[in-house]
Design an enzyme around this catalytic site. Sequence first.
Site, short mmCIF file in Angstrom:
data_model
loop_
_atom_site.label_atom_id
_atom_site.label_comp_id
_atom_site.label_asym_id
_atom_site.label_seq_id
_atom_site.Cartn_x
_atom_site.Cartn_y
_atom_site.Cartn_z
N GLU A 90 -1.77 -37.09 43.71
CA GLU A 90 -0.59 -37.29 44.33
C GLU A 90 -0.31 -36.06 45.10
O GLU A 90 -0.79 -34.81 44.46
CB GLU A 90 0.40 -37.58 43.30
CG GLU A 90 2.08 -37.63 43.99
CD GLU A 90 2.99 -38.40 42.98
OE1 GLU A 90 2.70 -39.26 42.34
OE2 GLU A 90 4.05 -37.72 42.94
N GLU A 94 9.40 -33.12 47.81
CA GLU A 94 10.50 -33.74 47.15
C GLU A 94 11.72 -32.86 47.42
O GLU A 94 11.92 -31.89 47.22
CB GLU A 94 10.26 -33.79 45.68
CG GLU A 94 9.22 -34.41 45.44
CD GLU A 94 9.07 -34.96 43.69
OE1 GLU A 94 9.79 -36.07 43.41
OE2 GLU A 94 8.05 -34.19 43.12
N GLN A 104 10.86 -29.02 47.44
CA GLN A 104 9.84 -28.77 46.37
C GLN A 104 8.36 -29.46 46.88
O GLN A 104 8.39 -30.54 47.30
CB GLN A 104 10.11 -29.32 45.07
CG GLN A 104 8.98 -29.26 44.04
CD GLN A 104 9.67 -29.83 42.56
OE1 GLN A 104 10.59 -29.30 42.04
NE2 GLN A 104 8.98 -30.86 42.16
N ASN A 106 4.26 -30.14 45.40
CA ASN A 106 3.68 -30.36 44.29
C ASN A 106 2.32 -31.18 44.35
O ASN A 106 2.34 -31.78 45.38
CB ASN A 106 4.34 -30.96 43.20
CG ASN A 106 4.07 -31.07 41.63
OD1 ASN A 106 2.85 -30.06 41.50
ND2 ASN A 106 4.50 -31.66 40.91
N TRP A 183 16.91 -30.76 36.70
CA TRP A 183 15.91 -30.78 38.14
C TRP A 183 16.55 -31.10 39.26
O TRP A 183 16.65 -30.16 40.31
CB TRP A 183 15.07 -31.96 37.81
CG TRP A 183 13.71 -31.99 38.96
CD1 TRP A 183 13.36 -30.93 39.50
CD2 TRP A 183 13.10 -33.08 39.38
NE1 TRP A 183 12.19 -31.35 40.20
CE2 TRP A 183 12.20 -32.89 40.36
CE3 TRP A 183 13.39 -34.44 39.11
CZ2 TRP A 183 11.66 -33.66 41.06
CZ3 TRP A 183 12.62 -35.51 39.82
CH2 TRP A 183 11.47 -34.89 40.92
#
Length: 213
Positions: A90, A94, A104, A106, A183
């Site tokens: 992935e 985000e 964000q 990742n 979060w």
Amino acid sequence: MSTHTSEHHHGTAILKEIAVDYCPEVCHHKPEADEIHITFDHRGGARWRSHHRFQYGTFAGRIKCPAGNTTGLNFNIYLSSLEGDKSQDEIDFEFLGKDKFSVQTNFYTVGCGNREQMHELGFNYSEDFHEYLIKWGPQTIEWLVDGKLIRKEERKPDEAWPEKPMFLYSSVWDASYIDEGRWTGKYEGCDAPYICSYRDVRVPVENIVTEEK
């Protein structure tokens, strides 16, 4: 579209067809206008994706995230070999509802992530459309915002790397339960309905690997 981002679109085309994984009644695709809109309200949100997986290439979309008090919500555009698979590869952008001025990034390899980085955007992501672009290759991953590189990862020797064929996904969902609300914050919903809008979503014209199952 602004000219400063067009140079990054080599080998791509507008995504004209999508699949909606859940709540199709709140996901509206307007292929004639190259627009997608997800509404989040009492019905929940939705997740759309490309019909095909791709292996490497450039993926982009102009996104205007919802306005108002969006604490608790997550909006995103990301690549995944299969959503819900614990061994997924992935690559993510985000947006965390508690902070409208950051994004964000990742990436995961065989289900292993923990590579989060936060990036100050210098603007409120809910006030206008901005382009978020992922360039994924066998040796590098780049994340760009409005044509500006914000992160680059290079593959290291003997390091696991995202290399499974991946769909392009996007969703709007309530992430309040993640890390006890730390979060994205806790969802309040006082400004619902929330609308996340996408324009000019682009995918590679080649590197199509697998038909939708």
